[in-house]
Scaffold this motif. Structure first.
Motif, short mmCIF file in Angstrom:
data_model
loop_
_atom_site.label_atom_id
_atom_site.label_comp_id
_atom_site.label_asym_id
_atom_site.label_seq_id
_atom_site.Cartn_x
_atom_site.Cartn_y
_atom_site.Cartn_z
N ASP A 73 -5.82 -8.40 3.02
CA ASP A 73 -5.91 -7.04 3.54
C ASP A 73 -5.45 -7.04 5.01
N MET A 75 2.63 -2.91 -4.37
CA MET A 75 1.97 -3.44 -3.18
C MET A 75 2.95 -4.23 -2.32
N LYS A 78 -1.79 1.76 1.25
CA LYS A 78 -1.18 0.57 0.65
C LYS A 78 -1.79 0.18 -0.70
N LEU A 79 -3.10 0.39 -0.85
CA LEU A 79 -3.75 0.03 -2.11
C LEU A 79 -4.09 1.24 -2.96
N VAL A 132 2.23 -5.22 1.59
CA VAL A 132 1.02 -6.04 1.44
C VAL A 132 1.45 -7.50 1.37
N ASP A 163 1.44 -2.85 -10.18
CA ASP A 163 0.72 -2.85 -8.91
C ASP A 163 1.22 -3.94 -7.96
N TYR A 164 1.57 -5.09 -8.49
CA TYR A 164 2.10 -6.16 -7.66
C TYR A 164 3.38 -5.70 -6.96
N GLU A 167 4.95 -1.87 -0.39
CA GLU A 167 4.16 -1.27 0.69
C GLU A 167 3.93 -2.25 1.84
#
Length: 131
Positions: free
Chosen positions: A118, A94, A25-26, A99, A90-91, A97
């Motif tokens: 997390d 994520m 995820k990251l 997050v 990235d936002y 994914e």
């Protein structure tokens, strides 16, 4: 004199589920994963892509005293800060994914920031600092 912080220990419930979250995820990289049989634990070090600084040491909670700190190492405050060279890339990735963001993106005097959790609930800032 020269000193540096090399690792920050992050207490986790399970090594493999934590590795899966951070790598999938990251997109962190596993720097080292060494079994330490004499202590029945692993030395698991992860780092964000392109990082040359401090890394995270995943430390499995091994007793009843440590377990309450999984997901609550900072008492509900932001604990870790992930800086990026492209906040919106990235936002969005994520979010795709899965997050969980608990504070929406906001422009601050120091840069762009959003707060995410997390897999255990530790809070992180995703940020892109101004140059």
């Amino acid at each position: 004199m020269m000193q540096s912080i090399v690792h920050v220990a992050l207490i986790v419930q399970d090594y493999d589920e934590a590795i899966a979250f951070y790598t999938q995820k990251l997109r962190f990289t596993v720097v080292e994963d060494t079994h330490q049989p004499e202590q029945e634990k692993r030395w698991v070090v992860i780092a964000p892509p392109g990082s040359t600084g401090t890394s995270l040491l995943l430390a499995r909670a091994s007793n009843a005293e440590q377990r309450p700190f999984v997901g609550n190492q900072a008492g509900g405050r932001v604990f870790l800060f992930l800086n990026t060279d492209d906040f919106w890339r990235d936002y969005k990735r994520m979010q795709a994914e899965g997050v969980r963001f608990v504070r929406e993106p906001k422009e601050q005097p120091y840069g762009m920031v959003a707060v995410f959790e997390d897999l255990y609930g530790n809070r992180w800032d995703l940020l892109q600092l101004k140059r």
